[in-house]
Design a protein around this motif. Structure first.
Motif, mmCIF file in Angstrom:
data_model
loop_
_atom_site.group_PDB
_atom_site.id
_atom_site.type_symbol
_atom_site.label_atom_id
_atom_site.label_comp_id
_atom_site.label_asym_id
_atom_site.label_seq_id
_atom_site.Cartn_x
_atom_site.Cartn_y
_atom_site.Cartn_z
ATOM 1 N N THR A 1 13.538 -12.169 -11.957
ATOM 2 C CA THR A 1 13.977 -13.317 -11.167
ATOM 3 C C THR A 1 14.979 -14.169 -11.934
ATOM 4 O O THR A 1 15.907 -14.728 -11.335
ATOM 5 N N GLY A 2 14.835 -14.272 -13.240
ATOM 6 C CA GLY A 2 15.813 -15.011 -14.037
ATOM 7 C C GLY A 2 17.181 -14.351 -14.021
ATOM 8 O O GLY A 2 18.209 -15.021 -13.846
ATOM 9 N N LEU B 1 9.215 -12.357 -14.148
ATOM 10 C CA LEU B 1 9.960 -13.496 -14.689
ATOM 11 C C LEU B 1 11.357 -13.093 -15.162
ATOM 12 O O LEU B 1 12.333 -13.790 -14.888
ATOM 13 N N ALA C 1 12.778 -14.669 -5.811
ATOM 14 C CA ALA C 1 11.343 -14.615 -6.088
ATOM 15 C C ALA C 1 10.512 -14.007 -4.947
ATOM 16 O O ALA C 1 9.740 -13.073 -5.181
#
Length: 168
Positions: free
Chosen positions: A16-17, A13, A78
């Motif tokens: 990917t952010g 997370l 992602a």
């Protein structure tokens, strides 16, 4: 095992952010990418306004813009990281080169992978704009892989299990 899954999900997370933010920021600094993105967004907004003036549903045009942005995020941030992380976990890879390289390669190749999957023409040729986008996608994928590696890659400093240990 549960702890490892939590660390992997957290690393995924965060990576990917950061990759999505990197993609947007670098796309704004590159003149060719900024112009192409601006033209696409403005076309979509004008289509939404045109649909609203004609009594249609302007949300279709806005949702199309959102879908394109979501597809770019999935294809560059992602999906390549997920593939690199899953194969890396199964194979026990601990190398920065693995996570960053595979994620970057898959992200950079995503336009050609999508074209080949759809059976479209021109899967062998590259224009100047496509090369710039591929480089941007590669850098985004490499960054996401590196951040994932920093957070979630298994460390090599774990003690080896004691096999054949003799007791006095």
């Amino acid at each position: 095992m549960f702890r490892r899954l939590i660390v992997m999900a957290f690393g995924f997370l965060i990576a990917t952010g950061v990759g999505a933010a990197f993609l947007v920021i670098t796309a704004m600094f590159d003149p060719a990418t900024r112009e192409a993105g601006l033209v696409s967004v403005m076309t979509g907004l004008f289509a939404a306004f045109d649909a609203a003036l004609d009594g249609g549903d302007p949300s279709e045009s806005l949702s199309a813009i959102g879908f394109v942005l979501w597809a770019i995020f999935i294809a560059t941030c992602a999906a390549p990281l997920a593939i690199a992380a899953l194969i890396g976990e199964v194979a026990g890879a601990r190398s920065l080169v693995w996570y960053s390289g595979v994620s970057g390669f898959l992200a950079g190749a995503s336009p050609w992978i999508a074209r080949a999957a759809r059976g479209l023409e021109r899967t062998q040729s590259v224009s100047d704009g496509e090369g710039r986008l591929a480089l941007l996608f590669f850098l985004t994928g490499a960054l996401t892989g590196a951040i994932y590696w920093l957070i979630a890659a298994p460390s090599s400093s774990r003690p080896a299990p004691l096999e054949n240990a003799r007791t006095p």
